[in-house]
Design a protein around this motif. Structure first.
Motif, PDB file in Angstrom:
ATOM      1  N   ILE A  19      -4.284 -11.305  -5.323  1.00 42.74           N
ATOM      2  CA  ILE A  19      -4.348 -10.365  -5.125  1.00 42.74           C
ATOM      3  C   ILE A  19      -5.296  -9.381  -5.315  1.00 42.74           C
ATOM      4  N   THR A  20      -5.137  -8.115  -3.998  1.00 46.82           N
ATOM      5  CA  THR A  20      -6.075  -7.185  -4.168  1.00 46.82           C
ATOM      6  C   THR A  20      -5.513  -5.586  -4.064  1.00 46.82           C
ATOM      7  N   ILE A  21      -6.098  -4.884  -5.439  1.00 43.55           N
ATOM      8  CA  ILE A  21      -5.864  -3.707  -5.367  1.00 43.55           C
ATOM      9  C   ILE A  21      -6.949  -3.032  -4.448  1.00 43.55           C
ATOM     10  N   ARG A  22      -5.820  -1.794  -4.428  1.00 44.18           N
ATOM     11  CA  ARG A  22      -6.623  -0.527  -3.859  1.00 44.18           C
ATOM     12  C   ARG A  22      -6.014   0.567  -4.582  1.00 44.18           C
ATOM     13  N   GLN A  23      -6.862   1.609  -4.712  1.00 45.98           N
ATOM     14  CA  GLN A  23      -6.311   3.000  -5.246  1.00 45.98           C
ATOM     15  C   GLN A  23      -6.996   4.189  -4.361  1.00 45.98           C
ATOM     16  N   GLU A  24      -5.398   4.169  -4.281  1.00 48.88           N
ATOM     17  CA  GLU A  24      -4.922   6.085  -2.691  1.00 48.88           C
ATOM     18  C   GLU A  24      -5.343   7.363  -3.647  1.00 48.88           C
ATOM     19  N   GLU A  25      -5.196   8.694  -3.272  1.00 49.63           N
ATOM     20  CA  GLU A  25      -4.912   9.818  -4.541  1.00 49.63           C
ATOM     21  C   GLU A  25      -4.159   9.866  -5.588  1.00 49.63           C
ATOM     22  N   ASP A  26      -2.776   9.076  -4.731  1.00 46.48           N
ATOM     23  CA  ASP A  26      -0.999   9.257  -5.730  1.00 46.48           C
ATOM     24  C   ASP A  26      -0.744   7.869  -5.609  1.00 46.48           C
ATOM     25  N   ARG A  27      -1.470   6.629  -5.248  1.00 40.76           N
ATOM     26  CA  ARG A  27      -0.615   5.413  -6.525  1.00 40.76           C
ATOM     27  C   ARG A  27      -1.750   4.634  -5.885  1.00 40.76           C
ATOM     28  N   THR A  28      -1.088   3.384  -6.930  1.00 40.88           N
ATOM     29  CA  THR A  28      -2.175   2.337  -6.517  1.00 40.88           C
ATOM     30  C   THR A  28      -1.781   0.979  -5.806  1.00 40.88           C
ATOM     31  N   ILE A  29      -1.817   0.071  -5.190  1.00 37.60           N
ATOM     32  CA  ILE A  29      -1.483  -0.985  -4.167  1.00 37.60           C
ATOM     33  C   ILE A  29      -2.166  -1.908  -4.011  1.00 37.60           C
ATOM     34  N   ARG A  30      -1.109  -2.961  -4.410  1.00 42.02           N
ATOM     35  CA  ARG A  30      -1.582  -4.456  -5.322  1.00 42.02           C
ATOM     36  C   ARG A  30      -0.962  -5.550  -4.007  1.00 42.02           C
ATOM     37  N   ALA A  76       3.727  -9.758   0.221  1.00 41.55           N
ATOM     38  CA  ALA A  76       4.347  -8.388  -0.418  1.00 41.55           C
ATOM     39  C   ALA A  76       3.545  -7.866  -1.051  1.00 41.55           C
ATOM     40  N   ILE A  77       3.594  -6.395  -0.739  1.00 36.41           N
ATOM     41  CA  ILE A  77       2.924  -4.604  -1.154  1.00 36.41           C
ATOM     42  C   ILE A  77       3.468  -4.813  -2.706  1.00 36.41           C
ATOM     43  N   GLU A  78       2.762  -4.333  -3.676  1.00 40.65           N
ATOM     44  CA  GLU A  78       3.317  -3.529  -4.429  1.00 40.65           C
ATOM     45  C   GLU A  78       2.895  -2.295  -4.671  1.00 40.65           C
ATOM     46  N   ILE A  79       3.908  -1.414  -4.885  1.00 40.46           N
ATOM     47  CA  ILE A  79       2.878   0.290  -4.616  1.00 40.46           C
ATOM     48  C   ILE A  79       3.648   1.202  -6.167  1.00 40.46           C
ATOM     49  N   GLN A  80       2.951   1.220  -6.867  1.00 47.62           N
ATOM     50  CA  GLN A  80       2.873   2.482  -8.071  1.00 47.62           C
ATOM     51  C   GLN A  80       2.419   3.307  -7.747  1.00 47.62           C
ATOM     52  N   PRO A  81       3.426   4.246  -7.497  1.00 44.64           N
ATOM     53  CA  PRO A  81       3.020   6.324  -7.239  1.00 44.64           C
ATOM     54  C   PRO A  81       2.655   6.483  -8.837  1.00 44.64           C
ATOM     55  N   ARG A  82       1.658   7.440  -9.170  1.00 46.09           N
ATOM     56  CA  ARG A  82       0.866   7.922  -9.782  1.00 46.09           C
ATOM     57  C   ARG A  82       2.636   8.307 -10.258  1.00 46.09           C
ATOM     58  N   GLN A  83       3.771   9.265 -10.095  1.00 44.77           N
ATOM     59  CA  GLN A  83       5.017   9.057 -10.957  1.00 44.77           C
ATOM     60  C   GLN A  83       5.427   8.708 -10.248  1.00 44.77           C
ATOM     61  N   GLY A  84       6.339   8.218 -11.512  1.00 50.93           N
ATOM     62  CA  GLY A  84       7.897   6.929 -10.899  1.00 50.93           C
ATOM     63  C   GLY A  84       7.680   5.877 -11.004  1.00 50.93           C
ATOM     64  N   PRO A  85       9.078   4.616 -10.788  1.00 50.30           N
ATOM     65  CA  PRO A  85       8.745   3.284 -10.849  1.00 50.30           C
ATOM     66  C   PRO A  85       7.795   2.990  -9.363  1.00 50.30           C
ATOM     67  N   SER A  86       7.434   1.160  -9.948  1.00 44.57           N
ATOM     68  CA  SER A  86       6.813   0.882  -8.488  1.00 44.57           C
ATOM     69  C   SER A  86       7.941   0.267  -8.180  1.00 44.57           C
ATOM     70  N   TYR A  87       7.878  -0.694  -6.640  1.00 46.95           N
ATOM     71  CA  TYR A  87       8.417  -0.729  -5.750  1.00 46.95           C
ATOM     72  C   TYR A  87       7.362  -1.792  -4.882  1.00 46.95           C
ATOM     73  N   PHE A  88       8.770  -2.915  -4.655  1.00 42.24           N
ATOM     74  CA  PHE A  88       7.660  -3.953  -3.464  1.00 42.24           C
ATOM     75  C   PHE A  88       8.296  -4.145  -2.428  1.00 42.24           C
ATOM     76  N   LEU A  89       7.335  -4.280  -1.062  1.00 43.71           N
ATOM     77  CA  LEU A  89       7.620  -4.243   0.081  1.00 43.71           C
ATOM     78  C   LEU A  89       7.261  -5.994   0.425  1.00 43.71           C
ATOM     79  N   VAL A  90       8.647  -6.941   0.967  1.00 42.75           N
ATOM     80  CA  VAL A  90       8.293  -8.207   0.343  1.00 42.75           C
ATOM     81  C   VAL A  90       8.498  -8.746   1.872  1.00 42.75           C
ATOM     82  N   ASP A  91       8.124  -9.495   2.299  1.00 44.71           N
ATOM     83  CA  ASP A  91       8.370 -10.058   3.378  1.00 44.71           C
ATOM     84  C   ASP A  91       8.984 -11.723   3.598  1.00 44.71           C
ATOM     85  N   HIS A  92      10.115 -11.396   4.135  1.00 46.69           N
ATOM     86  CA  HIS A  92      11.130 -12.810   2.916  1.00 46.69           C
ATOM     87  C   HIS A  92      10.527 -14.386   3.758  1.00 46.69           C
ATOM     88  N   ASP A  93      10.381 -14.603   5.522  1.00 49.49           N
ATOM     89  CA  ASP A  93      10.805 -15.330   6.177  1.00 49.49           C
ATOM     90  C   ASP A  93       9.264 -15.478   6.674  1.00 49.49           C
TER      91      ASP A  93
END
Length: 97
Positions: free
Chosen positions: A36-47, A57-74
């Motif tokens: 897992i690589t964690i990066r901090q940007e201005e308004d979000r954290t990216i794993r 997979a990429i997890e995006i955690q905005p400063r405000q609001g729920p996190s979501y994933f971008l997933v490569d299934h195949d």
């Protein structure tokens, strides 16, 4: 007559051994933990989640609001957005007999 029977017997033995080895390979890959690589940007954290160097997979955690994933299934590089708090480890088919 003896050669075809011998060839058939060796082929069936080889296929049987491969069938026995397949569950062992599947079990060993189930215990793999992602890098897992964690990066901090201005308004979000990216794993970024990788297995054997491949991003799946990429997890995006905005400063405000729920996190979501971008997933490569195949494993083709196309990421799909998914809501939720967990991501499953991919189970790509490497070899098919």
């Amino acid at each position: 007559m003896n050669v075809p029977r011998r060839f058939l017997a060796v082929t069936l033995l080889a296929l049987g051994l491969m069938a026995l080895a397949t569950p062992v390979l599947a079990q060993s890959s189930a215990n793999v933990e992602p890098d897992i690589t964690i990066r901090q940007e201005e308004d979000r954290t990216i794993r970024e989640y990788r297995i054997n160097g491949q991003l799946y997979a990429i997890e995006i955690q905005p400063r405000q609001g729920p996190s979501y994933f971008l997933v490569d299934h195949d494993g083709d590089g196309n990421f799909v957005r998914e809501e939720g708090d967990r991501v499953a480890v991919p189970q790509w088919v490497l070899i098919r007999f």
